[in-house]
Design a protein around this motif. Structure first.
Motif, PDB file in Angstrom:
ATOM      1  N   ASP A  33      42.131  36.612  45.340  1.00 24.20           N
ATOM      2  CA  ASP A  33      41.661  37.965  45.554  1.00 24.20           C
ATOM      3  C   ASP A  33      42.872  38.798  45.979  1.00 24.20           C
ATOM      4  O   ASP A  33      43.923  38.257  46.320  1.00 24.20           O
ATOM      5  CB  ASP A  33      40.591  37.947  46.646  1.00 24.20           C
ATOM      6  CG  ASP A  33      40.012  39.313  46.941  1.00 24.20           C
ATOM      7  OD1 ASP A  33      39.776  40.085  45.995  1.00 24.20           O
ATOM      8  OD2 ASP A  33      39.793  39.608  48.133  1.00 24.20           O
ATOM      9  N   LEU A  34      42.745  40.101  45.966  1.00 21.78           N
ATOM     10  CA  LEU A  34      43.834  40.991  46.358  1.00 21.78           C
ATOM     11  C   LEU A  34      43.605  41.588  47.740  1.00 21.78           C
ATOM     12  O   LEU A  34      44.254  41.203  48.717  1.00 21.78           O
ATOM     13  CB  LEU A  34      43.995  42.100  45.308  1.00 21.78           C
ATOM     14  CG  LEU A  34      44.944  43.252  45.632  1.00 21.78           C
ATOM     15  CD1 LEU A  34      46.331  42.769  46.005  1.00 21.78           C
ATOM     16  CD2 LEU A  34      45.000  44.221  44.462  1.00 21.78           C
ATOM     17  N   ASP A  35      42.673  42.515  47.849  1.00 19.87           N
ATOM     18  CA  ASP A  35      42.484  43.280  49.078  1.00 19.87           C
ATOM     19  C   ASP A  35      41.963  42.422  50.221  1.00 19.87           C
ATOM     20  O   ASP A  35      40.966  41.725  50.094  1.00 19.87           O
ATOM     21  CB  ASP A  35      41.527  44.444  48.825  1.00 19.87           C
ATOM     22  CG  ASP A  35      42.122  45.453  47.859  1.00 19.87           C
ATOM     23  OD1 ASP A  35      43.337  45.700  47.931  1.00 19.87           O
ATOM     24  OD2 ASP A  35      41.364  45.990  47.019  1.00 19.87           O
ATOM     25  N   ASN A  36      42.664  42.496  51.326  1.00 10.78           N
ATOM     26  CA  ASN A  36      42.369  41.764  52.552  1.00 10.78           C
ATOM     27  C   ASN A  36      42.551  40.251  52.426  1.00 10.78           C
ATOM     28  O   ASN A  36      42.174  39.498  53.306  1.00 10.78           O
ATOM     29  CB  ASN A  36      40.988  42.112  53.108  1.00 10.78           C
ATOM     30  CG  ASN A  36      41.058  43.344  53.968  1.00 10.78           C
ATOM     31  OD1 ASN A  36      42.091  43.620  54.584  1.00 10.78           O
ATOM     32  ND2 ASN A  36      39.984  44.089  54.020  1.00 10.78           N
ATOM     33  N   ASN A  69      37.763  42.787  42.505  1.00 12.67           N
ATOM     34  CA  ASN A  69      36.673  43.699  42.156  1.00 12.67           C
ATOM     35  C   ASN A  69      37.149  45.149  42.132  1.00 12.67           C
ATOM     36  O   ASN A  69      36.404  46.029  41.736  1.00 12.67           O
ATOM     37  CB  ASN A  69      35.516  43.556  43.151  1.00 12.67           C
ATOM     38  CG  ASN A  69      34.711  42.294  42.918  1.00 12.67           C
ATOM     39  OD1 ASN A  69      34.844  41.638  41.896  1.00 12.67           O
ATOM     40  ND2 ASN A  69      33.875  41.945  43.885  1.00 12.67           N
ATOM     41  N   ASN A  70      38.378  45.391  42.539  1.00 13.50           N
ATOM     42  CA  ASN A  70      38.917  46.746  42.583  1.00 13.50           C
ATOM     43  C   ASN A  70      39.234  47.247  41.172  1.00 13.50           C
ATOM     44  O   ASN A  70      39.174  46.507  40.198  1.00 13.50           O
ATOM     45  CB  ASN A  70      40.154  46.795  43.475  1.00 13.50           C
ATOM     46  CG  ASN A  70      40.294  48.126  44.198  1.00 13.50           C
ATOM     47  OD1 ASN A  70      39.967  49.168  43.653  1.00 13.50           O
ATOM     48  ND2 ASN A  70      40.789  48.080  45.420  1.00 13.50           N
ATOM     49  N   ASN A  71      39.640  48.514  41.081  1.00 11.77           N
ATOM     50  CA  ASN A  71      39.868  49.152  39.781  1.00 11.77           C
ATOM     51  C   ASN A  71      41.218  48.782  39.167  1.00 11.77           C
ATOM     52  O   ASN A  71      42.102  48.241  39.837  1.00 11.77           O
ATOM     53  CB  ASN A  71      39.726  50.674  39.900  1.00 11.77           C
ATOM     54  CG  ASN A  71      40.762  51.268  40.822  1.00 11.77           C
ATOM     55  OD1 ASN A  71      41.964  51.120  40.629  1.00 11.77           O
ATOM     56  ND2 ASN A  71      40.302  51.963  41.854  1.00 11.77           N
ATOM     57  N   HIS A  88      40.858  42.972  36.748  1.00 12.13           N
ATOM     58  CA  HIS A  88      40.284  43.994  37.622  1.00 12.13           C
ATOM     59  C   HIS A  88      38.790  44.142  37.328  1.00 12.13           C
ATOM     60  O   HIS A  88      38.283  43.576  36.348  1.00 12.13           O
ATOM     61  CB  HIS A  88      40.994  45.337  37.418  1.00 12.13           C
ATOM     62  CG  HIS A  88      40.782  45.895  36.053  1.00 12.13           C
ATOM     63  ND1 HIS A  88      41.495  45.467  34.956  1.00 12.13           N
ATOM     64  CD2 HIS A  88      39.899  46.815  35.597  1.00 12.13           C
ATOM     65  CE1 HIS A  88      41.072  46.121  33.885  1.00 12.13           C
ATOM     66  NE2 HIS A  88      40.096  46.947  34.246  1.00 12.13           N
ATOM     67  N   ALA A  89      38.088  44.893  38.187  1.00 11.56           N
ATOM     68  CA  ALA A  89      36.648  45.120  38.025  1.00 11.56           C
ATOM     69  C   ALA A  89      35.917  43.807  37.729  1.00 11.56           C
ATOM     70  O   ALA A  89      35.080  43.720  36.831  1.00 11.56           O
ATOM     71  CB  ALA A  89      36.380  46.155  36.935  1.00 11.56           C
ATOM     72  N   ARG A  91      33.694  41.962  39.266  1.00 11.75           N
ATOM     73  CA  ARG A  91      32.278  41.802  39.598  1.00 11.75           C
ATOM     74  C   ARG A  91      31.966  40.421  40.164  1.00 11.75           C
ATOM     75  O   ARG A  91      30.929  39.822  39.852  1.00 11.75           O
ATOM     76  CB  ARG A  91      31.389  42.116  38.398  1.00 11.75           C
ATOM     77  CG  ARG A  91      31.523  43.548  37.970  1.00 11.75           C
ATOM     78  CD  ARG A  91      30.393  43.963  37.078  1.00 11.75           C
ATOM     79  NE  ARG A  91      30.403  45.416  36.960  1.00 11.75           N
ATOM     80  CZ  ARG A  91      30.347  46.056  35.826  1.00 11.75           C
ATOM     81  NH1 ARG A  91      30.265  45.410  34.708  1.00 11.75           N
ATOM     82  NH2 ARG A  91      30.376  47.369  35.819  1.00 11.75           N
ATOM     83  N   LYS A  92      32.891  39.932  40.979  1.00 13.59           N
ATOM     84  CA  LYS A  92      32.635  38.660  41.658  1.00 13.59           C
ATOM     85  C   LYS A  92      31.391  38.834  42.526  1.00 13.59           C
ATOM     86  O   LYS A  92      31.206  39.897  43.103  1.00 13.59           O
ATOM     87  CB  LYS A  92      33.834  38.275  42.540  1.00 13.59           C
ATOM     88  CG  LYS A  92      35.091  38.003  41.777  1.00 13.59           C
ATOM     89  CD  LYS A  92      36.253  37.650  42.697  1.00 13.59           C
ATOM     90  CE  LYS A  92      36.746  38.880  43.454  1.00 13.59           C
ATOM     91  NZ  LYS A  92      37.875  38.601  44.322  1.00 13.59           N
ATOM     92  N   PRO A  93      30.531  37.867  42.547  1.00 12.82           N
ATOM     93  CA  PRO A  93      30.689  36.453  42.222  1.00 12.82           C
ATOM     94  C   PRO A  93      30.295  36.053  40.801  1.00 12.82           C
ATOM     95  O   PRO A  93      30.133  34.867  40.517  1.00 12.82           O
ATOM     96  CB  PRO A  93      29.759  35.780  43.223  1.00 12.82           C
ATOM     97  CG  PRO A  93      28.623  36.742  43.367  1.00 12.82           C
ATOM     98  CD  PRO A  93      29.269  38.104  43.287  1.00 12.82           C
ATOM     99  N   ALA A  94      30.125  37.001  39.901  1.00 12.56           N
ATOM    100  CA  ALA A  94      29.774  36.662  38.522  1.00 12.56           C
ATOM    101  C   ALA A  94      30.816  35.731  37.905  1.00 12.56           C
ATOM    102  O   ALA A  94      31.995  35.797  38.227  1.00 12.56           O
ATOM    103  CB  ALA A  94      29.649  37.942  37.694  1.00 12.56           C
ATOM    104  N   ASN A  95      30.369  34.892  37.004  1.00 11.21           N
ATOM    105  CA  ASN A  95      31.233  33.873  36.404  1.00 11.21           C
ATOM    106  C   ASN A  95      32.294  34.425  35.445  1.00 11.21           C
ATOM    107  O   ASN A  95      33.343  33.818  35.268  1.00 11.21           O
ATOM    108  CB  ASN A  95      30.396  32.847  35.635  1.00 11.21           C
ATOM    109  CG  ASN A  95      29.569  31.967  36.528  1.00 11.21           C
ATOM    110  OD1 ASN A  95      29.757  31.933  37.741  1.00 11.21           O
ATOM    111  ND2 ASN A  95      28.636  31.251  35.941  1.00 11.21           N
TER     112      ASN A  95
END
Length: 174
Positions: A33-36, A69-71, A88-89, A91-95
Motif C-alpha cells: 500500500d502507499l498512504d500511511n 486505492n488512491n488516484n 491506482h484506484a 478498490r481493495k479489498p477486491a481481488n
C-alpha cells in the motif's frame, strides 16, 4: 469470520519487517500500500529512509509493486521516480487489483506478501487471495480520508472481538 482480518504478521513500520525471514519462507514479491504504509498520506514523495529501504528490498531480490486505492496522479507521482510499477484506484479489498499485481510481479500468491496499514482493505484482500499479509501501524492517522476513518471504526469493532477471543493482545495497536 474475523480471522480473515488477522494478518500473518504485525509490525510497527515497514522497517521492522524481517526481509530475510520472508525470503526463507519463499516470499520474493511485495505488494505494498502507499498512504500511511510507505509514507504519510500527505507526503508527496519517498523519504530518504524509504529510498534506502527499497534499495535493500531490491538488493535482496524482491520484486515490488504499489497497489493503492488512491488516484492515478497521487500514485504515479510517488511511484515513477522510484521506478516501481503501481496500480491506482485499486478498490481493495477486491481481488482485481491483487490479481493485476501478481501479474505485474509474475509471481504466484504463495510467493508474495502484501503490506498495508488497514485490516479492511490490505489484510482482508490479501488473505482472500492467499497472500502473506503484514499489517503496519498507520504513519499519520490524523491525515486519513473519510473512507479510511470509517474503516478504522470497523477495525476497532473487529479488534474488540478478537481481543475477547484472545486472538489479539490488549496492548497492541489501535
Amino acid at each position: 469470520m474475523f480471522e480473515r482480518l488477522m494478518p500473518h504478521m504485525r509490525v510497527n513500520t515497514i522497517y521492522d519487517i524481517d526481509l530475510h525471514a520472508l525470503k526463507e519462507q519463499g516470499i520474493i514479491g511485495i505488494i505494498t500500500d502507499l498512504d500511511n504504509t510507505l509514507v504519510g498520506a500527505k507526503v508527496p514523495l519517498a523519504t530518504p529512509e524509504l529510498v534506502k529501504w527499497l534499495d535493500v528490498v531490491r538488493d535482496l531480490g524482491f520484486k515490488v509493486v504499489i497497489v493503492s486505492n488512491n488516484n492515478q496522479t497521487r500514485v504515479a507521482k510517488f511511484a515513477e521516480p522510484l521506478n516501481i510499477p503501481s496500480i491506482h484506484a485499486a478498490r481493495k479489498p477486491a481481488n482485481r487489483a491483487f490479481k493485476a499485481a501478481l501479474t505485474v510481479l509474475e509471481l504466484r500468491a504463495e510467493q508474495t506478501a502484501v503490506i498495508g496499514d488497514q485490516m479492511m482493505t490490505d489484510v482482508l484482500g490479501g488473505r482472500r487471495m492467499g497472500l502473506h499479509t503484514i499489517l503496519v501501524n498507520p504513519i499519520t492517522p490524523a491525515d486519513e480520508g473519510f473512507g479510511t476513518r470509517i474503516n478504522r471504526i470497523m477495525e476497532r469493532f473487529v479488534l474488540s472481538r478478537l481481543r475477547k477471543k484472545g486472538l489479539w493482545p490488549e496492548e497492541d495497536r489501535k
